[in-house]
Design a protein around this motif. Sequence first.
Motif, PDB file in Angstrom:
ATOM      1  N   ALA A   1     -47.381 -49.549 -47.164  1.00 27.63           N
ATOM      2  CA  ALA A   1     -46.848 -48.188 -47.183  1.00 27.63           C
ATOM      3  C   ALA A   1     -47.193 -47.491 -48.487  1.00 27.63           C
ATOM      4  O   ALA A   1     -47.560 -48.125 -49.482  1.00 27.63           O
ATOM      5  CB  ALA A   1     -45.341 -48.202 -46.985  1.00 27.63           C
TER       6      ALA A   1
ATOM      7  N   PHE B   1     -45.378 -44.672 -51.082  1.00 25.31           N
ATOM      8  CA  PHE B   1     -44.210 -43.939 -51.512  1.00 25.31           C
ATOM      9  C   PHE B   1     -44.642 -42.983 -52.621  1.00 25.31           C
ATOM     10  O   PHE B   1     -45.740 -43.115 -53.175  1.00 25.31           O
ATOM     11  CB  PHE B   1     -43.139 -44.897 -52.063  1.00 25.31           C
TER      12      PHE B   1
ATOM     13  N   GLU C   1     -39.562 -41.669 -52.636  1.00 25.96           N
ATOM     14  CA  GLU C   1     -39.452 -41.378 -51.211  1.00 25.96           C
ATOM     15  C   GLU C   1     -40.633 -41.939 -50.437  1.00 25.96           C
ATOM     16  O   GLU C   1     -41.757 -42.015 -50.940  1.00 25.96           O
ATOM     17  CB  GLU C   1     -39.348 -39.865 -50.967  1.00 25.96           C
ATOM     18  N   PHE C   2     -40.344 -42.304 -49.207  1.00 26.92           N
ATOM     19  CA  PHE C   2     -41.361 -42.832 -48.298  1.00 26.92           C
ATOM     20  C   PHE C   2     -42.323 -41.722 -47.898  1.00 26.92           C
ATOM     21  O   PHE C   2     -41.902 -40.592 -47.624  1.00 26.92           O
ATOM     22  CB  PHE C   2     -40.671 -43.404 -47.064  1.00 26.92           C
TER      23      PHE C   2
ATOM     24  N   GLY D   1     -46.562 -45.290 -43.617  1.00 26.24           N
ATOM     25  CA  GLY D   1     -46.661 -46.727 -43.510  1.00 26.24           C
ATOM     26  C   GLY D   1     -47.534 -47.122 -42.346  1.00 26.24           C
ATOM     27  O   GLY D   1     -47.742 -46.334 -41.405  1.00 26.24           O
TER      28      GLY D   1
ATOM     29  N   THR E   1     -39.027 -47.456 -43.960  1.00 22.43           N
ATOM     30  CA  THR E   1     -38.986 -46.279 -44.822  1.00 22.43           C
ATOM     31  C   THR E   1     -38.119 -46.504 -46.056  1.00 22.43           C
ATOM     32  O   THR E   1     -38.027 -45.631 -46.915  1.00 22.43           O
ATOM     33  CB  THR E   1     -38.453 -45.059 -44.055  1.00 22.43           C
ATOM     34  N   ARG E   2     -37.503 -47.666 -46.149  1.00 15.86           N
ATOM     35  CA  ARG E   2     -36.604 -47.953 -47.274  1.00 15.86           C
ATOM     36  C   ARG E   2     -37.326 -48.761 -48.337  1.00 15.86           C
ATOM     37  O   ARG E   2     -37.827 -49.854 -48.064  1.00 15.86           O
ATOM     38  CB  ARG E   2     -35.371 -48.708 -46.790  1.00 15.86           C
ATOM     39  N   ALA E   3     -37.336 -48.270 -49.553  1.00 18.91           N
ATOM     40  CA  ALA E   3     -38.053 -48.915 -50.652  1.00 18.91           C
ATOM     41  C   ALA E   3     -37.521 -50.321 -50.934  1.00 18.91           C
ATOM     42  O   ALA E   3     -38.279 -51.186 -51.386  1.00 18.91           O
ATOM     43  CB  ALA E   3     -37.948 -48.059 -51.902  1.00 18.91           C
TER      44      ALA E   3
ATOM     45  N   TYR F   1     -39.404 -53.631 -49.754  1.00 16.77           N
ATOM     46  CA  TYR F   1     -40.773 -53.935 -50.177  1.00 16.77           C
ATOM     47  C   TYR F   1     -40.761 -54.881 -51.374  1.00 16.77           C
ATOM     48  O   TYR F   1     -40.158 -54.583 -52.395  1.00 16.77           O
ATOM     49  CB  TYR F   1     -41.531 -52.656 -50.502  1.00 16.77           C
TER      50      TYR F   1
ATOM     51  N   TRP G   1     -45.295 -54.021 -55.256  1.00 16.16           N
ATOM     52  CA  TRP G   1     -45.549 -52.633 -55.609  1.00 16.16           C
ATOM     53  C   TRP G   1     -46.735 -52.528 -56.553  1.00 16.16           C
ATOM     54  O   TRP G   1     -46.949 -53.417 -57.381  1.00 16.16           O
ATOM     55  CB  TRP G   1     -44.333 -52.026 -56.308  1.00 16.16           C
TER      56      TRP G   1
END
Length: 124
Positions: A35, A37, A46-47, A50, A106-108, A111, A114
């Motif tokens: 994804a 962000f 924010e997303f 993905g 969609t939620r960080a 993950y 990074w």
Amino acid sequence: QVQLVESGGGLVQAGGSLRLSCAASGRTISNYFKAWFRQAPGKEREFVAGISWTSVGTVYADSVKGRFTISRDNARNTVYLQMNSLKPEDTAVYYCAATNTGALVTRAQIYAYWGQGTQVTVSS
């Protein structure tokens, strides 16, 4: 260990385009959900978009639908974000991320991996 390295950011005028890349190295995570962000100054991360490891499943934030396209090349361990019709409100640091789960994408928080981020600045 896994490393994600973004590239392709820069300064562009409104209406222009940029293509971000995110290359993965280290342990193979080619089958992970990937994804993008973004985080603007003073705002939460924010997303943006993905993609599933088969590329069949994609999801986009409403703010970028129709303008951004996410894609991936598993053979190159790379995920891309093509950004067209850029707007000043797209200005942010863009991060790529990877997770081995397929839910709540969609939620960080879900993950595990990074990148360090790449700056995108859109001038009006």
